[in-house]
Design a protein around this motif. Structure first.
Motif, PDB file in Angstrom:
ATOM      1  N   SER A  57       0.816  -1.213   0.000  1.00 26.61           N
ATOM      2  CA  SER A  57       0.000   0.000   0.000  1.00 26.61           C
ATOM      3  C   SER A  57       0.851   1.265   0.000  1.00 26.61           C
ATOM      4  CB  SER A  57      -0.938   0.015   1.207  1.00 26.61           C
ATOM      5  OG  SER A  57      -0.193   0.049   2.413  1.00 26.61           O
ATOM      6  N   HIS A  58       2.063   1.184   0.485  1.00 27.87           N
ATOM      7  CA  HIS A  58       2.935   2.357   0.512  1.00 27.87           C
ATOM      8  C   HIS A  58       3.285   2.809  -0.903  1.00 27.87           C
ATOM      9  CE1 HIS A  58       4.256   0.879   4.728  1.00 27.87           C
ATOM     10  NE2 HIS A  58       3.140   1.575   4.784  1.00 27.87           N
ATOM     11  N   GLY A  59       3.307   1.881  -1.828  1.00 29.73           N
ATOM     12  CA  GLY A  59       3.598   2.242  -3.222  1.00 29.73           C
ATOM     13  C   GLY A  59       2.601   3.238  -3.776  1.00 29.73           C
ATOM     14  N   PHE A  60       1.336   3.093  -3.390  1.00 31.08           N
ATOM     15  CA  PHE A  60       0.311   4.024  -3.859  1.00 31.08           C
ATOM     16  C   PHE A  60       0.517   5.410  -3.249  1.00 31.08           C
ATOM     17  CE2 PHE A  60      -1.699  -0.117  -4.522  1.00 31.08           C
ATOM     18  CZ  PHE A  60      -2.026   0.000  -5.866  1.00 31.08           C
ATOM     19  N   ILE A  61       1.021   5.447  -2.024  1.00 32.14           N
ATOM     20  CA  ILE A  61       1.328   6.736  -1.397  1.00 32.14           C
ATOM     21  C   ILE A  61       2.534   7.359  -2.089  1.00 32.14           C
ATOM     22  CG2 ILE A  61       2.184   7.823   0.718  1.00 32.14           C
ATOM     23  CD1 ILE A  61       0.344   5.892   2.258  1.00 32.14           C
ATOM     24  N   PHE A  62       3.567   6.567  -2.321  1.00 31.19           N
ATOM     25  CA  PHE A  62       4.750   7.075  -3.021  1.00 31.19           C
ATOM     26  C   PHE A  62       4.352   7.615  -4.396  1.00 31.19           C
ATOM     27  CE2 PHE A  62       8.203   4.276  -0.790  1.00 31.19           C
ATOM     28  CZ  PHE A  62       7.865   4.834   0.422  1.00 31.19           C
ATOM     29  N   GLN A  63       3.481   6.886  -5.065  1.00 34.01           N
ATOM     30  CA  GLN A  63       3.021   7.308  -6.385  1.00 34.01           C
ATOM     31  C   GLN A  63       2.368   8.684  -6.313  1.00 34.01           C
ATOM     32  OE1 GLN A  63      -0.222   4.954  -7.855  1.00 34.01           O
ATOM     33  NE2 GLN A  63      -0.009   5.703  -9.932  1.00 34.01           N
ATOM     34  N   LYS A  64       1.513   8.872  -5.353  1.00 29.38           N
ATOM     35  CA  LYS A  64       0.783  10.136  -5.225  1.00 29.38           C
ATOM     36  C   LYS A  64       1.721  11.290  -4.872  1.00 29.38           C
ATOM     37  CE  LYS A  64      -2.946  12.739  -4.651  1.00 29.38           C
ATOM     38  NZ  LYS A  64      -3.626  13.292  -5.802  1.00 29.38           N
ATOM     39  N   ILE A  65       2.626  11.100  -3.930  1.00 28.56           N
ATOM     40  CA  ILE A  65       3.458  12.211  -3.476  1.00 28.56           C
ATOM     41  C   ILE A  65       4.658  12.459  -4.381  1.00 28.56           C
ATOM     42  CG2 ILE A  65       2.683  12.011  -1.098  1.00 28.56           C
ATOM     43  CD1 ILE A  65       5.304  10.740  -0.360  1.00 28.56           C
ATOM     44  N   SER A  66       4.937  11.544  -5.307  1.00 24.60           N
ATOM     45  CA  SER A  66       6.089  11.727  -6.191  1.00 24.60           C
ATOM     46  C   SER A  66       5.876  12.852  -7.194  1.00 24.60           C
ATOM     47  CB  SER A  66       6.414  10.425  -6.926  1.00 24.60           C
ATOM     48  OG  SER A  66       5.403  10.112  -7.856  1.00 24.60           O
ATOM     49  N   HIS A  67       4.687  13.368  -7.266  1.00 25.82           N
ATOM     50  CA  HIS A  67       4.370  14.451  -8.208  1.00 25.82           C
ATOM     51  C   HIS A  67       4.263  15.786  -7.477  1.00 25.82           C
ATOM     52  CE1 HIS A  67       3.774  11.536 -11.406  1.00 25.82           C
ATOM     53  NE2 HIS A  67       3.057  10.824 -10.563  1.00 25.82           N
ATOM     54  N   GLY A  68       5.195  16.060  -6.582  1.00 24.23           N
ATOM     55  CA  GLY A  68       5.211  17.340  -5.911  1.00 24.23           C
ATOM     56  C   GLY A  68       4.671  17.350  -4.500  1.00 24.23           C
ATOM     57  N   GLY A  69       4.374  16.186  -3.965  1.00 20.36           N
ATOM     58  CA  GLY A  69       3.867  16.107  -2.598  1.00 20.36           C
ATOM     59  C   GLY A  69       2.352  16.155  -2.541  1.00 20.36           C
ATOM     60  N   SER A  70       1.814  15.835  -1.379  1.00 18.40           N
ATOM     61  CA  SER A  70       0.368  15.815  -1.154  1.00 18.40           C
ATOM     62  C   SER A  70       0.094  16.096   0.309  1.00 18.40           C
ATOM     63  CB  SER A  70      -0.240  14.449  -1.499  1.00 18.40           C
ATOM     64  OG  SER A  70      -0.134  14.183  -2.870  1.00 18.40           O
ATOM     65  N   THR A  71      -1.094  16.548   0.584  1.00 17.01           N
ATOM     66  CA  THR A  71      -1.524  16.721   1.971  1.00 17.01           C
ATOM     67  C   THR A  71      -2.028  15.382   2.498  1.00 17.01           C
ATOM     68  OG1 THR A  71      -3.809  17.243   1.377  1.00 17.01           O
ATOM     69  CG2 THR A  71      -2.246  19.103   1.495  1.00 17.01           C
ATOM     70  N   GLY A  72      -2.157  15.302   3.806  1.00 16.91           N
ATOM     71  CA  GLY A  72      -2.716  14.096   4.408  1.00 16.91           C
ATOM     72  C   GLY A  72      -4.122  13.833   3.907  1.00 16.91           C
ATOM     73  N   LYS A  73      -4.905  14.885   3.745  1.00 13.68           N
ATOM     74  CA  LYS A  73      -6.274  14.737   3.246  1.00 13.68           C
ATOM     75  C   LYS A  73      -6.273  14.177   1.827  1.00 13.68           C
ATOM     76  CE  LYS A  73     -10.477  17.276   2.227  1.00 13.68           C
ATOM     77  NZ  LYS A  73     -11.131  18.564   2.124  1.00 13.68           N
ATOM     78  N   GLU A  74      -5.376  14.685   0.980  1.00 12.28           N
ATOM     79  CA  GLU A  74      -5.292  14.185  -0.395  1.00 12.28           C
ATOM     80  C   GLU A  74      -4.878  12.719  -0.420  1.00 12.28           C
ATOM     81  OE1 GLU A  74      -4.049  18.368  -2.624  1.00 12.28           O
ATOM     82  OE2 GLU A  74      -2.482  17.057  -1.815  1.00 12.28           O
ATOM     83  N   LEU A  75      -3.949  12.353   0.458  1.00 13.04           N
ATOM     84  CA  LEU A  75      -3.532  10.948   0.525  1.00 13.04           C
ATOM     85  C   LEU A  75      -4.665  10.058   1.000  1.00 13.04           C
ATOM     86  CD1 LEU A  75       0.097  11.308   1.903  1.00 13.04           C
ATOM     87  CD2 LEU A  75      -0.601  10.547  -0.369  1.00 13.04           C
ATOM     88  N   ALA A  76      -5.425  10.532   1.979  1.00 10.80           N
ATOM     89  CA  ALA A  76      -6.567   9.761   2.471  1.00 10.80           C
ATOM     90  C   ALA A  76      -7.569   9.520   1.345  1.00 10.80           C
ATOM     91  CB  ALA A  76      -7.237  10.489   3.641  1.00 10.80           C
ATOM     92  N   GLU A  77      -7.857  10.550   0.590  1.00 14.26           N
ATOM     93  CA  GLU A  77      -8.799  10.412  -0.535  1.00 14.26           C
ATOM     94  C   GLU A  77      -8.237   9.469  -1.599  1.00 14.26           C
ATOM     95  OE1 GLU A  77      -9.448  14.471  -1.763  1.00 14.26           O
ATOM     96  OE2 GLU A  77     -10.713  14.899  -0.015  1.00 14.26           O
ATOM     97  N   HIS A  78      -6.955   9.608  -1.900  1.00 17.12           N
ATOM     98  CA  HIS A  78      -6.305   8.768  -2.903  1.00 17.12           C
ATOM     99  C   HIS A  78      -6.355   7.295  -2.507  1.00 17.12           C
ATOM    100  CE1 HIS A  78      -3.441   7.697  -6.041  1.00 17.12           C
ATOM    101  NE2 HIS A  78      -2.677   7.102  -5.137  1.00 17.12           N
ATOM    102  N   MET A  79      -6.164   7.029  -1.215  1.00 23.70           N
ATOM    103  CA  MET A  79      -6.128   5.657  -0.722  1.00 23.70           C
ATOM    104  C   MET A  79      -7.499   5.123  -0.339  1.00 23.70           C
ATOM    105  SD  MET A  79      -2.943   4.729  -0.832  1.00 23.70           S
ATOM    106  CE  MET A  79      -2.937   3.305   0.237  1.00 23.70           C
ATOM    107  N   GLY A  80      -8.487   6.018  -0.232  1.00 23.29           N
ATOM    108  CA  GLY A  80      -9.820   5.582   0.183  1.00 23.29           C
ATOM    109  C   GLY A  80      -9.858   5.204   1.659  1.00 23.29           C
ATOM    110  N   ILE A  81      -9.105   5.951   2.478  1.00 23.13           N
ATOM    111  CA  ILE A  81      -9.057   5.684   3.915  1.00 23.13           C
ATOM    112  C   ILE A  81      -9.365   6.973   4.668  1.00 23.13           C
ATOM    113  CG2 ILE A  81      -7.438   3.755   3.698  1.00 23.13           C
ATOM    114  CD1 ILE A  81      -5.154   5.649   4.416  1.00 23.13           C
ATOM    115  N   THR A  82      -9.515   6.882   5.963  1.00 23.62           N
ATOM    116  CA  THR A  82      -9.795   8.073   6.768  1.00 23.62           C
ATOM    117  C   THR A  82      -8.531   8.928   6.890  1.00 23.62           C
ATOM    118  OG1 THR A  82      -9.174   7.054   8.874  1.00 23.62           O
ATOM    119  CG2 THR A  82     -11.492   6.791   8.150  1.00 23.62           C
ATOM    120  N   LYS A  83      -8.722  10.195   7.252  1.00 21.25           N
ATOM    121  CA  LYS A  83      -7.581  11.080   7.471  1.00 21.25           C
ATOM    122  C   LYS A  83      -6.719  10.559   8.621  1.00 21.25           C
ATOM    123  CE  LYS A  83     -10.145  14.821   7.545  1.00 21.25           C
ATOM    124  NZ  LYS A  83     -10.541  16.234   7.718  1.00 21.25           N
ATOM    125  N   GLN A  84      -7.361   9.976   9.633  1.00 18.87           N
ATOM    126  CA  GLN A  84      -6.612   9.433  10.763  1.00 18.87           C
ATOM    127  C   GLN A  84      -5.730   8.267  10.330  1.00 18.87           C
ATOM    128  OE1 GLN A  84      -9.895  10.059  10.716  1.00 18.87           O
ATOM    129  NE2 GLN A  84     -10.198  11.612  12.295  1.00 18.87           N
TER     130      GLN A  84
END
Length: 136
Positions: A21-48
């Motif tokens: 699952s970390h690969g999907f986070i790396f994928q998202k932030i590799s394009h200039g970074g992301s906020t926690g909220k954006e990562l949560a939405e990208h992964m389909g998980i809660t902000k927590q």
């Protein structure tokens, strides 16, 4: 199969604490970074849950939180050098796996397989989970 081999090889290189699952986070932030909220939405998980995952990756040196350039209260999650090193190792391992598959199946069959997988991805946003190679 390929994901298991990837993580076994990553472990040998010192990246034994990364999960699929970390690969999907790396994928998202590799394009200039992301906020926690954006990562949560990208992964389909809660902000927590996203925050806990970011904490995990930050403690292990893969990501860091930086001040957000346009939101004084916000933080931007970006890859560290260790994160980029993990991505480069992942790409090298997948290239090796793909080369072996070329040798077994041949160029024509591999191209057909890749084409079919691209069709799946384009037909459904959820199809990303079926990819054998993250698009980093």
């Amino acid at each position: 199969m390929a994901v298991d081999e990837l993580h076994k090889e990553l472990g040998k290189l010192g990246f034994d604490d990364v999960r699929p699952s970390h690969g999907f986070i790396f994928q998202k932030i590799s394009h200039g970074g992301s906020t926690g909220k954006e990562l949560a939405e990208h992964m389909g998980i809660t902000k927590q849950a996203a925050s806990l995952t970011i904490d995990y990756l930050e403690e292990r040196g893969y990501v860091t939180r930086q001040p957000h350039p346009s939101d004084q209260r916000g933080k931007l999650v970006v890859l560290t050098q260790r994160g980029w090193d993990c991505i480069q190792a992942t790409e090298a391992i997948f290239t090796s796996i793909q080369q072996r598959w070329h040798e077994v199946l041949g160029e024509e069959r591999i191209e057909a397989l890749l084409s079919d997988m691209r069709k799946l991805v384009h037909s459904s946003m959820d199809a990303q989970a079926f990819l054998f190679r993250p698009v980093w």
